[in-house]
Design an enzyme around this catalytic site. Structure first.
Site, mmCIF file in Angstrom:
data_model
loop_
_atom_site.group_PDB
_atom_site.id
_atom_site.type_symbol
_atom_site.label_atom_id
_atom_site.label_comp_id
_atom_site.label_asym_id
_atom_site.label_seq_id
_atom_site.Cartn_x
_atom_site.Cartn_y
_atom_site.Cartn_z
ATOM 1 N N GLY A 1 43.153 48.891 44.489
ATOM 2 C CA GLY A 1 42.737 50.010 43.655
ATOM 3 C C GLY A 1 41.280 50.371 43.865
ATOM 4 N N ARG B 1 44.996 33.829 36.669
ATOM 5 C CA ARG B 1 43.650 33.362 37.017
ATOM 6 C C ARG B 1 42.571 34.251 36.400
ATOM 7 N NH1 ARG B 1 44.898 32.585 43.352
ATOM 8 N NH2 ARG B 1 46.108 34.450 42.849
ATOM 9 N N HIS C 1 41.223 40.758 50.520
ATOM 10 C CA HIS C 1 41.557 40.047 49.286
ATOM 11 C C HIS C 1 42.358 38.785 49.592
ATOM 12 C CE1 HIS C 1 40.424 43.811 47.263
ATOM 13 N NE2 HIS C 1 40.345 43.096 46.155
ATOM 14 N N HIS C 2 42.516 37.970 48.558
ATOM 15 C CA HIS C 2 43.318 36.751 48.638
ATOM 16 C C HIS C 2 44.772 37.088 48.978
ATOM 17 C CE1 HIS C 2 45.013 37.752 44.657
ATOM 18 N NE2 HIS C 2 43.783 38.162 44.378
ATOM 19 N N PHE D 1 35.631 45.144 38.357
ATOM 20 C CA PHE D 1 34.668 44.827 37.303
ATOM 21 C C PHE D 1 33.361 44.243 37.831
ATOM 22 C CE2 PHE D 1 38.526 44.952 34.693
ATOM 23 C CZ PHE D 1 38.066 45.586 33.551
ATOM 24 N N LYS E 1 47.594 38.794 46.446
ATOM 25 C CA LYS E 1 47.487 40.152 45.896
ATOM 26 C C LYS E 1 48.729 40.954 46.253
ATOM 27 C CE LYS E 1 44.284 44.057 45.536
ATOM 28 N NZ LYS E 1 44.394 44.067 44.064
ATOM 29 N N GLY F 1 48.048 38.821 29.774
ATOM 30 C CA GLY F 1 47.971 38.232 31.104
ATOM 31 C C GLY F 1 47.086 37.004 31.069
ATOM 32 N N ALA F 2 47.038 36.357 29.898
ATOM 33 C CA ALA F 2 46.081 35.278 29.650
ATOM 34 C C ALA F 2 46.341 34.035 30.486
ATOM 35 C CB ALA F 2 46.091 34.911 28.164
#
Length: 261
Positions: free
Chosen positions: A154, A12, A144-145, A117, A148, A8-9
Site C-alpha cells: 500500500g 506481530r 518486505h518480509h 506509520f 506479506k 488484530g492484537a
C-alpha cells in the site's frame, strides 16, 4: 486518558501496538481483539474474538491491523458505534477509501488510514512529491518480509499516486513509455501503477519494510530510500494517529497532514 482498543492484537504489529499503548502515559489499552488468538494475553488484556464488544469495554479509539477483507466489515461497525478508527491494513482500494469516507461522514466518528506509520517513510513520500516534477523518469522498488500478503505494498501504491499527482499538478510531461519489447521473463519490468510509474516488489525472509524511489534524468539519478528494521519504527506514527484522530473529521489518509507536511 484516551481509551484504546486494538483489533488484530495477536499479530506481530498488533502486539507492538498493544505494548506501545500500554507504555504511553496518556493512553489506556481497554480491549484486544483477534479471532485467531482468543484467550491469549495482550499486555495484560485477554484477547477476545468480536469487535462488537469494543464499545462495551469502553474503547474510544480503535487501531485496526487486520486484513483488507476484515477491515471492510469492521469499519461499518466502528462508524455505527461512534468509534474513532486508525487503520493500518494494506490492500485497501480507492473504492474502500470512498466507502470509509461515506461511512464516517456525519457519523460522529473519524477514521485515519495510514499506508505506512514510519515517520521516515512519510518523509520519503514528501521528498518524492518535491522531486517528481523535476525528473524525467521514476521507478519504485518496495521490499518486505516473506509473509506479506499483498504486492505491491500500500505504501508503494500511495507513493506512485503521489508522484503522478505531483507531476500532473506541475504540468510535467507524461513519463516515457517503457521501451522494453523483449521480455525474457514475464513481469520482469514490474507492475505499472496509474500515471505510468513502474513498481517492483521483493519478498524475502529477514526483511521488514523498505522502499526506494529512483528518479532519472539525462546524466543523473536521484535515489530516496527508507528502511524499517524493526516494527518499533512504526509505533511513534501509530500513537500520533491515535491521539490525532478525534480531531480529524471524516477520512484522513496518511500521516502527512498530522505532521504538517
Amino acid at each position: 486518558m484516551q481509551k484504546v482498543g486494538v483489533v488484530g492484537a495477536g499479530g506481530r504489529m498488533g502486539q507492538e501496538v498493544c505494548r506501545a499503548v500500554t507504555e504511553a502515559a496518556d493512553l489506556q489499552l481497554v480491549a484486544a481483539v483477534d479471532p485467531a488468538h482468543v484467550g491469549d494475553d495482550a499486555c495484560g488484556r485477554r484477547i477476545i474474538g468480536e469487535v462488537n464488544a469494543l464499545a462495551d469495554l469502553g474503547a474510544e479509539v480503535v487501531v485496526d491491523f487486520t486484513i483488507a477483507e476484515a477491515v471492510r466489515h469492521n469499519v461499518t461497525h466502528y462508524a455505527q458505534e461512534g468509534l474513532h478508527a486508525v487503520v493500518g491494513t494494506s490492500g485497501l482500494s480507492d473504492a474502500d477509501m470512498a466507502g470509509m469516507e461515506a461511512l464516517f461522514s456525519g457519523s460522529g466518528a473519524n477514521v485515519v488510514v495510514v499506508p505506512n506509520f514510519a515517520i521516515g517513510a512519510v518523509l520519503l513520500l514528501h521528498l518524492s512529491r518535491i522531486a517528481a516534477p523535476h525528473m524525467d523518469g521514476v521507478e519504485i522498488i518496495e521490499l518486505h518480509h516473506d509473509a506479506k500478503r499483498d504486492a505491491p505494498s500500500g505504501t508503494a501504491m500511495h507513493t506512485a499516486s503521489v508522484i503522478a499527482e505531483a507531476r500532473r499538478e506541475a504540468g510535467s510531461a507524461p513519463l516515457p513509455a517503457d521501451p522494453t519489447t523483449d521480455f525474457v521473463l514475464a513481469g520482469a519490468r514490474g507492475g505499472e501503477a496509474p500515471g505510468g510509474v513502474h513498481v517492483h516488489s521483493v519478498r524475502l525472509p529477514g526483511l521488514v519494510a523498505h522502499e526506494e524511489v529512483i528518479f532519472g534524468a539525462p546524466g543523473q539519478s536521484l535515489s530516496i530510500r527508507h528502511d524499517s528494521y524493526d516494527r518499533r519504527s512504526f509505533m511513534p506514527g501509530v500513537l500520533l494517529a491515535v491521539r490525532a484522530v478525534p480531531g480529524r473529521p471524516g477520512l484522513t489518509v496518511g500521516l502527512e497532514a498530522l505532521l504538517g507536511l
